[in-house]
Write an enzyme that holds these catalytic residues in place. Structure first.
Site, PDB file in Angstrom:
ATOM      1  N   HIS A 147       0.948  -1.341  -0.048  1.00  0.00           N
ATOM      2  CA  HIS A 147      -0.124   0.037  -0.166  1.00  0.00           C
ATOM      3  C   HIS A 147       0.916   1.318  -0.054  1.00  0.00           C
ATOM      4  CE1 HIS A 147       0.954   0.703   4.119  1.00  0.00           C
ATOM      5  NE2 HIS A 147       0.679  -0.519   4.311  1.00  0.00           N
ATOM      6  N   PHE A 194       0.345   6.719   9.740  1.00  0.00           N
ATOM      7  CA  PHE A 194       1.339   5.827  10.589  1.00  0.00           C
ATOM      8  C   PHE A 194       2.846   5.533  10.299  1.00  0.00           C
ATOM      9  CE2 PHE A 194      -1.848   3.657  13.993  1.00  0.00           C
ATOM     10  CZ  PHE A 194      -2.270   4.820  14.497  1.00  0.00           C
ATOM     11  N   ASN A 195       2.969   5.335   8.860  1.00  0.00           N
ATOM     12  CA  ASN A 195       4.323   5.190   8.072  1.00  0.00           C
ATOM     13  C   ASN A 195       4.928   6.363   8.386  1.00  0.00           C
ATOM     14  OD1 ASN A 195       2.978   3.609   5.423  1.00  0.00           O
ATOM     15  ND2 ASN A 195       3.594   2.403   7.285  1.00  0.00           N
ATOM     16  N   ARG A 200      -6.061   1.267   3.981  1.00  0.00           N
ATOM     17  CA  ARG A 200      -5.075   1.738   3.262  1.00  0.00           C
ATOM     18  C   ARG A 200      -4.674   0.818   2.022  1.00  0.00           C
ATOM     19  NH1 ARG A 200      -3.437  -0.696   7.957  1.00  0.00           N
ATOM     20  NH2 ARG A 200      -1.557  -2.271   7.828  1.00  0.00           N
ATOM     21  N   GLU A 204      -2.044  -7.084   7.099  1.00  0.00           N
ATOM     22  CA  GLU A 204      -0.780  -6.895   7.762  1.00  0.00           C
ATOM     23  C   GLU A 204      -0.859  -8.174   8.769  1.00  0.00           C
ATOM     24  OE1 GLU A 204       2.178  -6.865   7.796  1.00  0.00           O
ATOM     25  OE2 GLU A 204       2.861  -4.786   7.490  1.00  0.00           O
TER      26      GLU A 204
END
Length: 259
Positions: A43, A48-49, A92, A119
């Site tokens: 994605h 958050f990344n 996402r 995930e």
């Protein structure tokens, strides 16, 4: 005369049966030779990344950069006719897949969702900082964690995909993080579904949008030993080939469409 006609009938019947077997053999051989190309895409970049937070079953929206990345991949693959497309129900992943398909110039398939492409579930670490979850695991293996994931390939080479997942599950304070057995069970179910759908629809190209830890797990399941801890960047494309019940790797973490 009756004997002659009888012999002729048997002869023609034999030709018919032989021809039928030949057609079936040709169909079987044709099915064996069919090759499916599977595009495994991580994605796009999320909130958050960007903030360095653990993101497994927890979700956060694509950033502007993440949206741009997905569109870039879509444009790069615009001439690829996807016969099937998958993600999980994580926003996402779903939104990345939709953005990729929206750029395609061919007739696109309906997006299907499967939990197997989610995930890893990080349990009590979800939403916490990456450092909080990863630092103890790295240090226990005489390695150092940093936000550039400098030693991650060393960790994978030492513990393996299974060892990394189980180390997280063991250290989870809530004891609800998935074990490697849990992760691979749903991952295998998802890939079995893809293969069944591909055979049914005679698919040649399949799009799957997943996540940064799940893609290596799928690789380890399908082509053991091929994944060596390489980075799986946002919107990178990892390409598999499927033929005669066997998988092979064409590319891992291909970021050419983002350049």
């Amino acid at each position: 005369m009756k004997k002659i006609w009888g012999l002729l009938f048997v002869f023609l019947l034999g030709l018919s049966l032989t021809g039928g077997v030949s057609v079936q053999a040709k169909e079987k051989n044709s099915e064996k030779k069919a090759e499916v190309t599977i595009y495994l895409v991580r994605h796009g970049k999320t909130f958050f990344n960007t903030t360095g937070q653990v993101q497994g079953f927890a979700d956060s929206p694509l950033t502007d950069k993440g949206i741009t990345q997905a569109k870039q991949v879509g444009k790069g693959l615009k001439d690829t006719k996807f016969d099937l497309a998958y993600s999980s129900d994580l926003g996402r992943q779903r939104n990345t897949a939709k953005l990729i398909l929206a750029e395609n110039e061919k007739k696109t398939p309906k997006l299907s969702e499967h939990d197997g492409f989610k995930e890893w579930n990080y349990g009590g670490f979800e939403g916490k900082t990456n450092a909080e979850m990863w630092t103890p695991i790295f240090e226990a293996n005489d390695l150092k964690f940093d936000e550039d994931w400098t030693d991650y390939d060393k960790l994978v080479n030492k513990l393996g995909d299974e060892g990394v997942a189980d180390a997280i599950a063991e250290s989870d304070p809530l004891k609800v993080a998935e074990s490697y057995k849990d992760i691979t069970k749903r991952g295998q179910a998802a890939m079995d579904k893809v293969v069944a759908d591909a055979k049914k629809k005679k698919a040649k190209n399949v799009l799957i949008v997943s996540s940064g830890s799940m893609i290596p797990t799928l690789l380890e399941m399908l082509v053991p030993g091929e994944y060596q801890g390489e980075a799986i960047d946002n919107c990178s494309v990892t390409t598999l080939k499927y033929k005669d019940n066997n998988y092979s790797v064409a590319k891992i973490n291909d970021t050419q469409y983002l350049d």
